[in-house]
Design an enzyme around this catalytic site. Structure first.
Site, PDB file in Angstrom:
ATOM      1  N   HIS A  63       0.851  -1.202   0.000  1.00  0.00           N
ATOM      2  CA  HIS A  63       0.000   0.000   0.000  1.00  0.00           C
ATOM      3  C   HIS A  63       0.876   1.236   0.000  1.00  0.00           C
ATOM      4  O   HIS A  63       2.106   1.135   0.111  1.00  0.00           O
ATOM      5  CB  HIS A  63      -0.982  -0.008   1.169  1.00  0.00           C
ATOM      6  CG  HIS A  63      -0.386   0.087   2.547  1.00  0.00           C
ATOM      7  ND1 HIS A  63       0.531  -0.808   3.034  1.00  0.00           N
ATOM      8  CD2 HIS A  63      -0.574   0.997   3.544  1.00  0.00           C
ATOM      9  CE1 HIS A  63       0.849  -0.474   4.274  1.00  0.00           C
ATOM     10  NE2 HIS A  63       0.212   0.621   4.601  1.00  0.00           N
ATOM     11  N   HIS A  65       1.321   3.855   2.043  1.00  0.00           N
ATOM     12  CA  HIS A  65       1.869   4.580   3.190  1.00  0.00           C
ATOM     13  C   HIS A  65       3.391   4.489   3.059  1.00  0.00           C
ATOM     14  O   HIS A  65       3.937   3.434   2.701  1.00  0.00           O
ATOM     15  CB  HIS A  65       1.377   3.997   4.519  1.00  0.00           C
ATOM     16  CG  HIS A  65      -0.017   4.435   4.858  1.00  0.00           C
ATOM     17  ND1 HIS A  65      -0.879   3.688   5.628  1.00  0.00           N
ATOM     18  CD2 HIS A  65      -0.702   5.565   4.517  1.00  0.00           C
ATOM     19  CE1 HIS A  65      -2.037   4.343   5.751  1.00  0.00           C
ATOM     20  NE2 HIS A  65      -1.944   5.479   5.076  1.00  0.00           N
ATOM     21  N   ASP A  67       5.983   4.171   4.845  1.00  0.00           N
ATOM     22  CA  ASP A  67       6.844   3.179   5.489  1.00  0.00           C
ATOM     23  C   ASP A  67       6.789   1.829   4.777  1.00  0.00           C
ATOM     24  O   ASP A  67       7.386   0.850   5.250  1.00  0.00           O
ATOM     25  CB  ASP A  67       6.494   3.039   6.981  1.00  0.00           C
ATOM     26  CG  ASP A  67       5.044   2.681   7.234  1.00  0.00           C
ATOM     27  OD1 ASP A  67       4.164   3.183   6.514  1.00  0.00           O
ATOM     28  OD2 ASP A  67       4.781   1.887   8.162  1.00  0.00           O
ATOM     29  N   HIS A  68       6.081   1.800   3.637  1.00  0.00           N
ATOM     30  CA  HIS A  68       6.034   0.569   2.835  1.00  0.00           C
ATOM     31  C   HIS A  68       6.565   0.750   1.414  1.00  0.00           C
ATOM     32  O   HIS A  68       6.707  -0.240   0.704  1.00  0.00           O
ATOM     33  CB  HIS A  68       4.606   0.005   2.806  1.00  0.00           C
ATOM     34  CG  HIS A  68       4.158  -0.425   4.168  1.00  0.00           C
ATOM     35  ND1 HIS A  68       4.192  -1.722   4.595  1.00  0.00           N
ATOM     36  CD2 HIS A  68       3.750   0.307   5.240  1.00  0.00           C
ATOM     37  CE1 HIS A  68       3.795  -1.788   5.859  1.00  0.00           C
ATOM     38  NE2 HIS A  68       3.518  -0.565   6.269  1.00  0.00           N
ATOM     39  N   HIS A 143      -7.373  -1.751   5.944  1.00  0.00           N
ATOM     40  CA  HIS A 143      -6.540  -0.665   6.443  1.00  0.00           C
ATOM     41  C   HIS A 143      -7.195   0.676   6.077  1.00  0.00           C
ATOM     42  O   HIS A 143      -8.235   0.706   5.422  1.00  0.00           O
ATOM     43  CB  HIS A 143      -5.126  -0.807   5.851  1.00  0.00           C
ATOM     44  CG  HIS A 143      -4.089  -0.023   6.582  1.00  0.00           C
ATOM     45  ND1 HIS A 143      -4.026   0.053   7.949  1.00  0.00           N
ATOM     46  CD2 HIS A 143      -3.055   0.738   6.133  1.00  0.00           C
ATOM     47  CE1 HIS A 143      -3.000   0.821   8.304  1.00  0.00           C
ATOM     48  NE2 HIS A 143      -2.404   1.256   7.215  1.00  0.00           N
ATOM     49  N   ASP A 213      -0.424  -3.626   6.193  1.00  0.00           N
ATOM     50  CA  ASP A 213      -0.995  -3.301   7.502  1.00  0.00           C
ATOM     51  C   ASP A 213      -2.473  -3.676   7.465  1.00  0.00           C
ATOM     52  O   ASP A 213      -3.136  -3.404   6.487  1.00  0.00           O
ATOM     53  CB  ASP A 213      -0.878  -1.805   7.773  1.00  0.00           C
ATOM     54  CG  ASP A 213       0.550  -1.311   7.801  1.00  0.00           C
ATOM     55  OD1 ASP A 213       1.488  -2.081   7.608  1.00  0.00           O
ATOM     56  OD2 ASP A 213       0.738  -0.102   8.001  1.00  0.00           O
ATOM     57  N   HIS A 271       5.971  -5.235  12.120  1.00  0.00           N
ATOM     58  CA  HIS A 271       5.377  -3.897  12.076  1.00  0.00           C
ATOM     59  C   HIS A 271       5.111  -3.367  13.490  1.00  0.00           C
ATOM     60  O   HIS A 271       4.052  -2.833  13.804  1.00  0.00           O
ATOM     61  CB  HIS A 271       4.070  -3.905  11.254  1.00  0.00           C
ATOM     62  CG  HIS A 271       3.694  -2.538  10.773  1.00  0.00           C
ATOM     63  ND1 HIS A 271       2.813  -1.716  11.448  1.00  0.00           N
ATOM     64  CD2 HIS A 271       4.091  -1.813   9.703  1.00  0.00           C
ATOM     65  CE1 HIS A 271       2.671  -0.572  10.804  1.00  0.00           C
ATOM     66  NE2 HIS A 271       3.434  -0.606   9.740  1.00  0.00           N
TER      67      HIS A 271
END
Lengths: 305, 305
Positions: A63, A65, A67-68, A143, A213, A271
């Site tokens: 996805h 975000h 941090d991915h 999410h 997530d 995570h």
């Protein structure tokens, strides 16, 4: 058996820390390297773990975000600079390709290698790639923005014919194909040898599932049933179940409940919220529900077996 | 004298390595923190150097090659997540704001702090910010895509009145303003005291210039004349002068020639090609042309004096 390995490059959550990088991991199978998520700094995590980015064939992005995926454009740019010409396959949310293109355009960079992008489809369990050795599937998780989980499974493949049989009867190619497709063998003297006497029994195909997530989400169970290894996010301890729900994340206990209900072989937690320095309490909570649970720590490696 | 310091967070070039991060540096003056360029991993470099990203007020981005800005979206996202509400000023190429917006939109993130973006103008030497203590200027350099150098200069400021004078004559606010503006002082007994006897002589305003990435480009000299400290890229040794020209970069000797012609106080070399492990030969070459030269190494710090 062909080694099927998972290397954790980062299993932190949104705010990076010096001892825990954000999400990225590498799945290795028979020379094929599959990168799953690619947080900022992933190319440095690869270097730290002495893995050549040139060997990555496929990149799955769960996805958008940061941090991915914030490390993806840097990784692709570096591959361009060091002269990659082999194609790379990227699977991710539809908007990802626009984000890559706007940055490549601003840098006036035309990649030297083909970037083959496949947008993920939010509708159910889908095969996104079917290769010689592996199949990849995507499925929606729950999410704040559209997010996908992935299942990577080795091919069943054809059975192998026992070497003693080959030495004795020297079957021709047509006979080999017939045996591999399940037929019995009739010798010159009329003797019928049953297929299961001359082929190796196949072990069931091994599989790995990646779920991050996501909030606690029971529809996952059907998709990941019986996988050998499940990575499921565990951002919080169970005392923060309400916070997990509100932020569309899971607790370690919820991850373990999913693992138990899906009857997986082993569970990996990851995570982790940056509030946790000591992760053992998260592990202990999960193990009460699902004993075969481990922590995904940066640099750790796991066999899928 | 107010400390005016430069901290090198990274001075590598396009391909990051484990011992040399890509471009980022922090200029600190009287509580103001100015980040100049922001390569992938800059937020981690700040952590390693124990500098709080929350204290950064201004971010200057020289151009849109990834080794100068891929860390910006991650830094801004982290500031959002840890609850920043103070505005942040970003100066950069016009397309930068679109790149930030497309990524924030994909993440469904509305920053909790105002992001005040000012596009750079490719036409000549421009003041982009004039604050209480510092002025920032931008100017075009010569690279493959539009790229800017920056000059940061402290304000001249008002002179200080000597404490002995204040103790003896206890001047009222109106008199203080008059003296600070350069007037002489007339005592009650008619004695005239000359302004330069009661004020501290001001030292000339200190300045720092940042020039990367650029080919050898003489128009720079006029812009950066007499700065106390000059950071000039030195991607290559002089034996690669042709390669430097073709890739719109400079050699260490060319950096030193610019420093000499601009009569700067001190030269810092940076943006080293990843082919160089030992940087001393680059330094030695430059010092033959301009002796007061140093290397910008990750984590090193310099006073602007």
């Amino acid at each position: 058996m062909i080694p099927f390995k998972l290397k954790i490059l980062g299993a932190g959550s949104a705010i990076p820390s010096l001892h825990r990088a954000a999400s990225a991991q590498l799945l290795q199978y028979n020379g094929s390297n599959v990168l799953i998520d690619c947080a900022e700094g992933t190319q440095m995590q690869l270097k730290k773990n002495k893995i050549s980015a040139m060997r990555i064939d496929h990149i799955l992005i769960s996805h958008l975000h940061g941090d991915h995926y914030f490390g993806l454009i840097g990784l692709l740019s570096s591959l361009h600079l060091i002269g990659r010409t082999q194609p790379i396959h990227v699977y991710g949310p539809p908007a990802l390709i626009d984000i890559l293109h706007i940055q490549l355009k601003a840098a006036d960079t035309k990649l030297r290698f083909p970037l083959i992008f496949q947008p993920l489809d939010s509708d159910g369990f889908k095969c996104v790639y079917s290769g010689k050795y592996l199949d990849f599937f995507s499925f929606p998780v729950l999410h704040r923005i559209p997010t996908w989980g992935f299942l990577i499974r080795e091919k069943s493949g054809e059975p192998n014919i026992k070497s003693e049989f080959v030495a004795k009867y020297q079957p021709n190619p047509e006979t080999i194909r017939a045996i591999k497709s399940g037929e019995n063998f009739t010798a010159d003297d009329g003797e019928i040898i049953h297929n299961n006497q001359i082929t190796h029994t196949l072990s069931p195909p091994r599989s790995y599932a990646y779920c991050t997530d996501t909030a606690y989400f029971e529809p996952l169970i059907e998709y990941i049933k019986g996988v050998n290894l499940l990575y499921h996010e565990a951002t919080f301890m169970s005392k923060f179940t309400e916070e997990a729900k509100n932020t569309f994340h899971s607790t370690s206990v919820q991850a373990a409940e999913i693992a138990k209900k899906a009857n997986v072989g082993k569970l990996l937690l990851g995570h982790f919220s940056s509030r946790y320095n000591d992760l053992n309490p998260l592990l202990a909570e999960a193990q009460e529900v699902f004993p075969n649970t481990d922590l995904a720590l940066d640099g750790s490696a796991f066999e899928i077996e």
